[in-house]
Design an enzyme around this catalytic site. Structure first.
Site, mmCIF file in Angstrom:
data_model
loop_
_atom_site.group_PDB
_atom_site.id
_atom_site.type_symbol
_atom_site.label_atom_id
_atom_site.label_comp_id
_atom_site.label_asym_id
_atom_site.label_seq_id
_atom_site.Cartn_x
_atom_site.Cartn_y
_atom_site.Cartn_z
ATOM 1 N N LYS A 75 0.855 -1.069 0.094
ATOM 2 C CA LYS A 75 -0.003 -0.126 0.102
ATOM 3 C C LYS A 75 1.017 1.141 0.105
ATOM 4 O O LYS A 75 2.099 1.326 0.384
ATOM 5 C CB LYS A 75 -1.049 -0.001 1.318
ATOM 6 C CG LYS A 75 -2.210 0.703 1.314
ATOM 7 C CD LYS A 75 -3.457 0.022 0.543
ATOM 8 C CE LYS A 75 -4.401 0.869 0.299
ATOM 9 N NZ LYS A 75 -5.615 0.077 -0.281
ATOM 10 N N GLY A 182 -23.506 3.124 -3.617
ATOM 11 C CA GLY A 182 -22.351 3.658 -4.454
ATOM 12 C C GLY A 182 -21.823 2.607 -5.582
ATOM 13 O O GLY A 182 -22.705 1.822 -6.034
ATOM 14 N N ASN A 183 -20.598 2.466 -5.706
ATOM 15 C CA ASN A 183 -20.103 1.634 -6.646
ATOM 16 C C ASN A 183 -20.494 0.176 -6.343
ATOM 17 O O ASN A 183 -21.023 -0.562 -7.149
ATOM 18 C CB ASN A 183 -18.708 1.672 -6.828
ATOM 19 C CG ASN A 183 -18.176 0.824 -7.825
ATOM 20 O OD1 ASN A 183 -17.712 -0.359 -7.819
ATOM 21 N ND2 ASN A 183 -18.027 1.265 -9.147
ATOM 22 N N GLY A 185 -22.551 -1.064 -3.660
ATOM 23 C CA GLY A 185 -23.968 -1.387 -3.272
ATOM 24 C C GLY A 185 -24.877 -1.295 -4.575
ATOM 25 O O GLY A 185 -25.487 -2.255 -4.723
HETATM 26 P P1 NAD Z 1 -18.958 4.969 -3.036
HETATM 27 O O1 NAD Z 1 -18.239 6.181 -2.539
HETATM 28 O O2 NAD Z 1 -18.689 4.587 -4.460
HETATM 29 O O3 NAD Z 1 -20.378 4.583 -2.393
HETATM 30 C C1 NAD Z 1 -20.499 4.744 -0.900
HETATM 31 C C2 NAD Z 1 -22.063 4.640 -0.914
HETATM 32 O O4 NAD Z 1 -22.246 4.747 0.657
HETATM 33 C C3 NAD Z 1 -22.772 6.048 -1.265
HETATM 34 O O5 NAD Z 1 -24.027 5.713 -1.810
HETATM 35 C C4 NAD Z 1 -22.890 6.765 -0.078
HETATM 36 O O6 NAD Z 1 -24.020 7.602 0.112
HETATM 37 C C5 NAD Z 1 -23.094 5.649 0.954
HETATM 38 N N1 NAD Z 1 -22.926 6.135 2.331
HETATM 39 C C6 NAD Z 1 -22.253 7.077 3.014
HETATM 40 N N2 NAD Z 1 -22.372 7.132 4.216
HETATM 41 C C7 NAD Z 1 -23.284 6.375 4.483
HETATM 42 C C8 NAD Z 1 -23.823 5.950 5.709
HETATM 43 N N3 NAD Z 1 -23.755 6.260 7.000
HETATM 44 N N4 NAD Z 1 -24.918 4.969 5.563
HETATM 45 C C9 NAD Z 1 -25.296 4.451 4.465
HETATM 46 N N5 NAD Z 1 -24.572 4.556 3.207
HETATM 47 C C10 NAD Z 1 -23.751 5.703 3.388
HETATM 48 O O7 NAD Z 1 -18.016 3.691 -2.466
HETATM 49 P P2 NAD Z 1 -17.670 2.181 -3.118
HETATM 50 O O8 NAD Z 1 -16.280 2.439 -3.913
HETATM 51 O O9 NAD Z 1 -18.881 1.574 -3.369
HETATM 52 O O10 NAD Z 1 -17.073 1.509 -1.507
HETATM 53 C C11 NAD Z 1 -18.134 1.036 -0.454
HETATM 54 C C12 NAD Z 1 -17.044 0.132 0.291
HETATM 55 O O11 NAD Z 1 -16.656 -0.962 -0.466
HETATM 56 C C13 NAD Z 1 -15.992 0.947 0.978
HETATM 57 O O12 NAD Z 1 -15.789 0.317 2.304
HETATM 58 C C14 NAD Z 1 -14.616 0.343 0.062
HETATM 59 O O13 NAD Z 1 -13.595 0.419 0.858
HETATM 60 C C15 NAD Z 1 -15.391 -0.989 -0.084
HETATM 61 N N6 NAD Z 1 -14.476 -1.509 -1.269
HETATM 62 C C16 NAD Z 1 -14.817 -1.075 -2.518
HETATM 63 C C17 NAD Z 1 -14.248 -1.542 -3.753
HETATM 64 C C18 NAD Z 1 -14.467 -0.962 -5.220
HETATM 65 O O14 NAD Z 1 -14.117 -1.629 -5.901
HETATM 66 N N7 NAD Z 1 -15.123 0.284 -5.014
HETATM 67 C C19 NAD Z 1 -13.412 -2.464 -3.624
HETATM 68 C C20 NAD Z 1 -13.270 -3.233 -2.235
HETATM 69 C C21 NAD Z 1 -13.923 -2.544 -1.149
#
Ligand code: NAD
Length: 368
Positions: A75, A182-183, A185
């Site tokens: 990292k 987000g991405n 969900g």
């Molecule tokens: P994102 O920024 O695209 O989406 C996050 C979502 O969470 C948004 O809809 C936001 O409104 C919502 N959110 C924020 N605060 C909140 C709360 N208190 N309650 C409910 N919803 C809330 O992020 P992402 O890329 O979807 O990542 C989400 C999680 O998945 C993170 O923990 C990230 O580390 C993990 N993750 C992501 C990836 C990836 O490829 N994007 C890979 C592995 C892990």
């Protein structure tokens, strides 16, 4: 906050870099490279430090090992506030950091985006480094696989299917709730609803929408895009946190860390929790949930779709290869981990950790 420590696995290298003219400080922790070059994102925040980078690097060691990828764990961090920079200044910082890392990347460290970094910055990083193999998450025209394909959510979906099968259930018979739209969900909701599961609750930072008869995914997507929140869909809206207490078969976490705390455990009604987000809870909570009969698929097993997609980009593969490899690997890993946990009478996180450690040890001449 846990400090940096050295143990039987690493870290192998801790590199600190400094650019005197731009006054940029950065850190790279290469935790373990027994399985391949260290893979992990670059976090660009004012508060990132060596201990944080190390913790994230160690997580990558286990995530890559459990996913069965030829990558080790690493990292990086750039200390600074990206929001205080103009796009041109930010490019300058990222390019300077990439040049400072030429001695270790791509041979020992393969970068990716993390907080404060995205596709554009990965393009800058690769150009300044001089090798397309120095990072993943690049723009499509440089061989990147678009984030919008939803590789992580696609993997989370397959993890849910396998875990349901483990519990003797089928996708079309269950209800589910997703924390975050987000991405991760959104794509999880898409693939699960397409397979017949009923989405009855979904949240974002503005609230939790609950519709027991079921939420229409396409309409929800339009509402979120037009109005900025899932709460505008029309239906009962609760505080965001209340999503986790809904009466559903499956709860998918896809937003914030430390979502489920010990005091929440007695109120959880889902029989299966799949961790799409990173560190949504603690090991103690997972143990308490297991005592209650709740099956929890841990984050580094369920959300490995993102790093598997990175691997496909790294070897020059395209979209089709990405979807097939994410499906194959996440399904297999979820099944192996749940089977092993059941056999040993331990929680899935502990079983996954043991498997990952065995895989690293088997290839690591310098590990204890
Ligand atoms: P994102 O920024 O695209 O989406 C996050 C979502 O969470 C948004 O809809 C936001 O409104 C919502 N959110 C924020 N605060 C909140 C709360 N208190 N309650 C409910 N919803 C809330 O992020 P992402 O890329 O979807 O990542 C989400 C999680 O998945 C993170 O923990 C990230 O580390 C993990 N993750 C992501 C990836 C990836 O490829 N994007 C890979 C592995 C892990």
């Amino acid at each position: 906050m846990p400090e940096l420590f050295f143990d039987g696995f690493g870290p192998e290298r801790i590199v600190e870099v400094y650019h005197p003219k731009l006054n940029i400080r950065g850190i790279v922790v290469i935790d373990n490279t027994a399985l391949g070059p260290g893979k992990g994102g670059i976090r660009f925040t004012p508060s990132v430090d060596k201990a944080e980078v190390f913790r994230l690097a160690r997580t990558m060691t286990w995530k890559c090992a459990i996913a069965g990828l030829p990558f080790g764990g690493a990292k990086a961090g750039i200390i600074g506030d990206p929001k205080s920079l103009t796009p041109r200044q930010k490019d300058e910082w990222v390019a300077a950091f990439a040049k400072l890392l030429r001695g270790i990347s791509p041979e020992h460290y393969v970068a990716a985006p993390d907080m404060g970094m995205a596709e554009r910055e990965m393009g800058v990083f690769a150009r300044a480094n001089g090798s397309l193999k120095s990072c993943t998450g690049k723009p499509e025209k440089m061989g990147g696989l678009p984030h919008e394909l939803g590789s992580t959510g696609f993997g989370v979906f397959h993890s849910v299917i396998v875990a349901l099968r483990h519990l003797g259930k089928k996708c079309e018979d269950v209800t589910f709730a997703v924390e975050g739209f987000g991405n991760v969900g959104e794509s999880t909701c898409k693939f699960l609803t397409e397979s017949g599961a009923r989405l009855v609750a979904v949240s974002d930072s503005k609230g939790a929408l609950v519709v027991p008869d079921g939420i229409d995914f396409e309409r929800l997507k339009k509402v979120k895009k037009a109005r900025g929140t899932v709460a505008a869909y029309g239906g009962k809206v609760l505080p965001s946190k209340d999503l986790i207490f809904q009466d559903v078969d499956v709860l998918v976490t896809a937003a914030i860390p430390d979502l489920i705390r010990m005091k929440d455990v007695p109120k959880i009604r889902a029989g299966l929790i799949v961790e799409g987000s990173n560190i949504p809870t603690t090991i103690e909570c997972e143990q308490a949930l297991a005592k209650k009969g709740v099956l929890v698929v841990p984050d580094f097993v369920a959300n490995a779709g993102g790093v598997i997609s990175s691997y496909v980009e790294y070897i020059g593969g395209r979209e089709r290869k990405m979807f097939s490899l994410v499906e194959e690997k996440v399904r297999k890993n979820t099944s192996v981990v749940l089977g092993s946990a059941e056999k040993q009478g331990i929680i899935p996180r502990m079983a996954a950790l043991r498997i990952a450690q065995e895989r690293v040890r088997a290839k690591c001449k310098s590990c204890r």
